[in-house]
Design a protein around this motif. Sequence first.
Motif, PDB file in Angstrom:
ATOM      1  N   GLN A  69       0.827  -1.217   0.000  1.00  0.00           N
ATOM      2  CA  GLN A  69       0.000   0.000   0.000  1.00  0.00           C
ATOM      3  C   GLN A  69       0.857   1.261   0.000  1.00  0.00           C
ATOM      4  O   GLN A  69       0.501   2.264  -0.619  1.00  0.00           O
ATOM      5  N   HIS A  70       1.996   1.229   0.703  1.00  0.00           N
ATOM      6  CA  HIS A  70       2.890   2.396   0.707  1.00  0.00           C
ATOM      7  C   HIS A  70       3.446   2.657  -0.695  1.00  0.00           C
ATOM      8  O   HIS A  70       3.466   3.792  -1.185  1.00  0.00           O
ATOM      9  N   ALA A  73       0.732   4.007  -2.973  1.00  0.00           N
ATOM     10  CA  ALA A  73       0.438   5.415  -2.698  1.00  0.00           C
ATOM     11  C   ALA A  73       1.462   6.319  -3.352  1.00  0.00           C
ATOM     12  O   ALA A  73       1.119   7.376  -3.915  1.00  0.00           O
ATOM     13  N   ASN A  76       0.844   6.353  -7.085  1.00  0.00           N
ATOM     14  CA  ASN A  76      -0.384   7.059  -7.467  1.00  0.00           C
ATOM     15  C   ASN A  76      -0.313   8.560  -7.234  1.00  0.00           C
ATOM     16  O   ASN A  76      -1.261   9.283  -7.557  1.00  0.00           O
ATOM     17  N   ARG A  84      -6.716   6.122 -10.706  1.00  0.00           N
ATOM     18  CA  ARG A  84      -5.772   5.390  -9.852  1.00  0.00           C
ATOM     19  C   ARG A  84      -6.201   3.930  -9.657  1.00  0.00           C
ATOM     20  O   ARG A  84      -7.375   3.637  -9.517  1.00  0.00           O
ATOM     21  N   GLU A  86      -6.125   1.421  -6.899  1.00  0.00           N
ATOM     22  CA  GLU A  86      -5.967   1.359  -5.451  1.00  0.00           C
ATOM     23  C   GLU A  86      -6.543   0.045  -4.942  1.00  0.00           C
ATOM     24  O   GLU A  86      -7.655  -0.335  -5.312  1.00  0.00           O
ATOM     25  N   GLY A 121      -6.922   1.768  -0.900  1.00  0.00           N
ATOM     26  CA  GLY A 121      -5.571   2.050  -0.448  1.00  0.00           C
ATOM     27  C   GLY A 121      -5.341   1.678   1.005  1.00  0.00           C
ATOM     28  O   GLY A 121      -4.278   1.973   1.563  1.00  0.00           O
ATOM     29  N   GLN A 166       1.290   8.287  10.248  1.00  0.00           N
ATOM     30  CA  GLN A 166       0.204   8.684   9.355  1.00  0.00           C
ATOM     31  C   GLN A 166      -0.915   9.331  10.169  1.00  0.00           C
ATOM     32  O   GLN A 166      -1.175   8.945  11.301  1.00  0.00           O
TER      33      GLN A 166
END
Length: 582
Positions: A69-70, A73, A76, A84, A86, A121, A166
């Motif tokens: 996922q990182h 991201a 994207n 995107r 995701e 995401g 985050q």
Amino acid sequence: MLAADVAGYSRLMGADEEDTLARLKAVRKALIDPTIAAHRGRIVKTTGDGMLVEFASAVDAVRGAVEVQHAMAEQNGSVPQDTRIEFRIGIHVGDIMFDDNDIFGDGVNIAARLEVIADPGGICISNDAYRQVRGKVEIVCDDLGPQPLKNIAEPMQAWRVRPVGQTPSAVTSGSALGETQALSLPDKPSIAVLPFQNMSGDLEQEYFADGIVEEIITALSRFRSLFVIARNSSFTYKGKAVDIKQVGREMGVRYVLEGSVRKAAGRVRITGQLIDTATGMHLWADRFDGATEDVFELQDQVTRSVVGAITPTLERAEIGRAVLKPTGSLDAYDHYMRGIASAYRWTSEATSEALRHYYRAIELDPEFATAHAFATTCYAWRKSNGWVTDAASEIAETKRLAERAVQLDQNDAQVLCWSGAALGLVCGEVDAGGALVERALRLNPNLMDAWLSSGLIRLLLRDWSIAIEHFAHAMRLSPFDPLLFMMQHGTAIGYFQTDRYDEAAAWSAKSIGENPNNSSAWRIMAASNALSGRQEQAQKAILRLRQIEPAARIATIKYAVPLSPSELARMEEGLRKAGLPE
């Protein structure tokens, strides 16, 4: 177990199928497959937009998911929001079973259901997985509380995963909100129709896309059972990248309809998706194609199709919510939705159960017009199946409920059409009932229920050809509706009364395919086949009829079906030939 899929896959494929497939293939080859292998994962199987992966440990699964996922991201960052790719990811630790190259079991099912409620995401993990990774992976987990998961008996504790550093997500500890205060949801299904995206870059298509949205909002607003956000509020999102869940919180709606318009080579393609804002799950999606010179006709087609498809979809979603709600916290609306769920089982016992729910809804809210109206449909269904034990009492109660429903709300098309149909079918007040149904059609010509009710009234008026037309219109508006069998059965009656027995038998078969417990359809099936000389099929239909309705006899037909003497004689002749006892 890790389950993953691409958020908004149908929308991406509808916009550009070839490009989406190429980009998804490249992402898997360069990023996902190597990351999974590096964390000791094994891809068990893939689907068009997702995959199922087995890991040696929950720590490996979560670390691999966070890394994927990182990286996605970062990739994207420079890609427009609407294009995107995701992923949503769900992770669970549980028992699995092996069969050849596939795996099964609750561990797989729960991971798949957790993936559905994850953000695009994002990563959602079960409590079992959380206990095993807590303190071992550099993440922070937001407690989502017990979550109802489809086809999982009990709600399950779930956690939203985010890397350390985050910003906290919009919902933490199951209740706290982020910067935007969520609006409370109305006490009925609520929906916002977002501006459709113009994917062609043609300004003319921009106006066309806006026009479609305005038409859909107008059509949905005619349904008094829906809470529809006004056009001016929905269009504040025009040209913006949106988070559907955030839209749900900001607008105070449970559902969002979004879509896109794309023009190429003299053709226009329109896509639409209905999304549950609480889970991000797609409830319905479709696409429509037409020639650019027929844009207004295409606009009307899209409006009719979208409204006809999403209104029963919303009803099914609301029934599911009501059924999942703990009994101790039920209110009038939930009893009403439970009543619909019971009625849709179409048995004598389920119909009585539906009536109990409707009466409880009325007790909790004496001005609940729709609950009054839907209670009348139970009495109509009882009569059509010969389940009436006290005719005078049920006629009087149907009349009371129908008149009270109309008194409470004279401008709700659904209230009017079902009250009108019941007055005609149960009470014999065909003219009065027909007037209510006609008013319903004027108020909302997109309401399938009104066209179905009109077809039923037309049968009572012996307008056979018009009845068939109105049932056909109802089927066009809602081709997958739970009441489809009624439209098909009404069509069969229309053909039977015009001596077109082959068509009557065919439409009866379709109705029975949708609802095998409809004894009235088996009567038409038996009589039609007998009068067409197909004795074997007629006898089989009678056997099934008597299994559903053991008390069925020639003598009881006149109580179940409102027929003239000549019509009754023809029906009795067919059933007698088919073998129904006197």
